[in-house]
Design a protein around this motif. Structure first.
Motif, mmCIF file in Angstrom:
data_model
loop_
_atom_site.group_PDB
_atom_site.id
_atom_site.type_symbol
_atom_site.label_atom_id
_atom_site.label_comp_id
_atom_site.label_asym_id
_atom_site.label_seq_id
_atom_site.Cartn_x
_atom_site.Cartn_y
_atom_site.Cartn_z
ATOM 1 N N ILE A 17 48.581 67.941 8.128
ATOM 2 C CA ILE A 17 49.713 68.360 7.175
ATOM 3 C C ILE A 17 50.539 66.964 6.604
ATOM 4 C CG2 ILE A 17 51.938 69.669 7.366
ATOM 5 C CD1 ILE A 17 50.521 71.555 9.313
ATOM 6 N N GLY A 18 50.728 66.182 7.640
ATOM 7 C CA GLY A 18 51.429 64.767 7.221
ATOM 8 C C GLY A 18 50.750 64.063 6.071
ATOM 9 N N TRP A 19 49.433 64.280 6.177
ATOM 10 C CA TRP A 19 48.717 63.485 4.981
ATOM 11 C C TRP A 19 48.778 64.503 3.676
ATOM 12 C CZ3 TRP A 19 44.372 64.875 2.027
ATOM 13 C CH2 TRP A 19 43.669 63.993 1.090
ATOM 14 N N VAL A 20 48.725 65.742 3.485
ATOM 15 C CA VAL A 20 48.702 66.466 2.343
ATOM 16 C C VAL A 20 50.220 66.199 1.869
ATOM 17 C CG1 VAL A 20 48.716 68.886 1.730
ATOM 18 C CG2 VAL A 20 46.725 68.042 2.925
ATOM 19 N N GLU A 21 51.136 66.323 2.770
ATOM 20 C CA GLU A 21 52.632 66.362 2.188
ATOM 21 C C GLU A 21 53.037 65.038 1.791
ATOM 22 O OE1 GLU A 21 54.908 67.646 5.800
ATOM 23 O OE2 GLU A 21 55.093 69.558 4.891
ATOM 24 N N SER A 22 52.302 64.021 2.222
ATOM 25 C CA SER A 22 52.446 62.366 1.590
ATOM 26 C C SER A 22 51.672 62.178 0.192
ATOM 27 C CB SER A 22 52.045 61.440 2.618
ATOM 28 O OG SER A 22 50.736 61.472 2.714
ATOM 29 N N LEU A 23 50.773 63.165 -0.341
ATOM 30 C CA LEU A 23 50.135 63.043 -1.599
ATOM 31 C C LEU A 23 51.137 62.818 -2.919
ATOM 32 C CD1 LEU A 23 47.251 65.826 -1.151
ATOM 33 C CD2 LEU A 23 47.219 63.173 -0.921
ATOM 34 N N GLU A 24 50.805 61.686 -3.570
ATOM 35 C CA GLU A 24 51.658 61.457 -4.653
ATOM 36 C C GLU A 24 51.845 62.624 -5.747
ATOM 37 O OE1 GLU A 24 49.049 59.280 -7.975
ATOM 38 O OE2 GLU A 24 49.459 58.138 -6.106
ATOM 39 N N GLU A 25 51.019 63.678 -5.459
ATOM 40 C CA GLU A 25 51.169 64.729 -6.544
ATOM 41 C C GLU A 25 52.326 65.585 -6.189
ATOM 42 O OE1 GLU A 25 46.777 63.634 -6.860
ATOM 43 O OE2 GLU A 25 48.357 63.801 -5.318
ATOM 44 N N PHE A 26 52.849 65.545 -4.862
ATOM 45 C CA PHE A 26 53.824 66.328 -4.626
ATOM 46 C C PHE A 26 54.941 65.383 -3.957
ATOM 47 C CE2 PHE A 26 49.901 68.435 -2.501
ATOM 48 C CZ PHE A 26 49.669 69.270 -3.650
ATOM 49 N N ASN A 27 55.155 64.498 -4.501
ATOM 50 C CA ASN A 27 56.523 63.536 -4.248
ATOM 51 C C ASN A 27 57.027 63.076 -5.493
ATOM 52 O OD1 ASN A 27 56.529 63.755 -1.246
ATOM 53 N ND2 ASN A 27 54.548 62.750 -1.387
#
Length: 137
Positions: free
Chosen positions: A127-137
């Protein structure tokens, strides 16, 4: 750890999608899959899932997928190629492996995928890795 028993379940308040072969938890930018014991996840099941995912998120929303492998089942590794060719909705995926066999299988699947797949040892890491993806930030 089952997603419903994790602290993330209450925090994210996902929509639960129950299918005959597994449960899926749809969050704002990603979804988590927990297949049932003994399932063979073939292309037919993949298409059922993808159609439900598109119905929920729409055709053009970039999303990530977390495979929370709490049960033993098999996956057709060709699914990764076909999903990109036919739908191209995933920006990345994470596979949570709870034992050595799952980790080895995830490594094999990683070779078939055209998009990034991260092998993780915990749901929290995924979850931490997915939430840090540049596509979502």
């Amino acid at each position: 750890m089952k997603f419903e028993k994790s602290p993330y379940f209450e925090k994210l308040k996902p929509y639960k999608l129950e299918l005959p072969f597994g449960n899926y938890y749809l969050c704002p930018n990603f979804f988590i899959g927990e297949l049932f014991e003994g399932v063979h996840f073939d292309w037919e099941k993949t298409e059922i899932l993808v159609k439900e995912i598109i119905k929920f998120y729409g055709e053009f929303k970039p999303i990530a997928f977390i495979s929370n492998r709490i049960n033993s089942y098999s996956v057709d590794p060709q699914n990764w190629i076909k999903i990109v060719q036919k739908y191209n909705i995933l920006v990345a995926s994470a596979i949570v492996a709870y034992n050595n066999s799952n980790y080895i299988n995830a490594s094999l699947e990683k070779h078939f995928a055209k998009k990034s797949i991260k092998r993780c040892l915990s749901l929290s890491e995924a979850i931490g890795w997915v939430e840090s993806l540049e596509e979502f930030n």
